[in-house]
Design a protein around this motif. Structure first.
Motif, short mmCIF file in Angstrom:
data_model
loop_
_atom_site.label_atom_id
_atom_site.label_comp_id
_atom_site.label_asym_id
_atom_site.label_seq_id
_atom_site.Cartn_x
_atom_site.Cartn_y
_atom_site.Cartn_z
N THR A 80 -1.43 10.21 -10.05
CA THR A 80 -1.38 11.40 -9.19
C THR A 80 -2.77 11.78 -8.67
N LYS A 86 5.02 10.80 -7.16
CA LYS A 86 5.86 10.57 -8.32
C LYS A 86 7.32 10.56 -7.87
N TYR A 108 5.59 5.45 -9.23
CA TYR A 108 4.61 6.21 -8.45
C TYR A 108 4.16 5.33 -7.31
#
Length: 184
Positions: A80, A86, A108
């Motif tokens: 992230t 995500k 992801y």
């Protein structure tokens, strides 16, 4: 049944893609190179006009990713930070939707690049990729940096079992060599 937003990030994953482009512990390097040679030899000796007469079962790596004790929250935070989205769900084998929030498989990435991993307890069990054409410099840089970070911090390599190539993720030049095949 899971509801999937039409405009949401929904990566696809086919059973045959599981660990085909794999991220594994650097300590497996010799085993991987030996396996690549065995697969090449078998392919060369069993090639016909219609495919191959033999198959090769790779088996497990001697040093499993799980034994590196990479925590799920570490990988979540890393990806992230590099702006990987995500996924809430995964389109599995084009007919089943897997829930990433409650299931053991996480994803992801971007529409053209996904890092998948499965978990056991709070640890990452396996990591693998799905990749297609990379069309922006920014995205290329984010992918390269995330892979490099995995290499540096976790001592990982990337194995593309489709092309039988090994890349040390601690070396940006090797990452570039791999990603350049997918660069516009």
């Amino acid at each position: 049944m899971n509801e999937v937003k039409a405009d949401g990030y929904l990566p696809s994953f086919w059973e045959d893609d599981y660990c085909q482009i794999e991220i594994a512990s650097f300590e497996n390097k010799e085993y991987i190179l030996k396996t690549i040679r065995q697969i090449s030899d078998l392919a060369n000796n069993s090639r016909t006009d219609f495919g191959f007469t033999e198959t090769f079962g790779r088996g497990q790596m001697p040093i499993k990713t799980y034994s590196k004790e990479i925590r799920t929250y570490y990988l979540d935070k890393l990806l992230t930070e590099f702006e990987f989205e995500k996924a809430k769900s995964i389109n599995y084998d084009s007919h089943k939707i897997l829930n990433c929030e409650t299931g053991s498989i996480k994803a992801y990435g971007f529409s053209n690049f996904t890092i998948f991993f499965d978990t056991q307890d709070e640890f990452v069990k396996n990591i693998w990729l799905s990749i297609s054409l990379i069309v922006s410099v920014r995205q290329y840089d984010l992918i390269q940096s995330a892979l490099y970070c995995l290499g540096e911090e976790c001592e990982m390599v990337l194995i593309d079992w489709n092309s039988l190539e090994l890349f040390d993720l601690r070396d940006r030049t090797q990452i570039d060599k791999y990603l350049n095949d997918y660069w516009k």
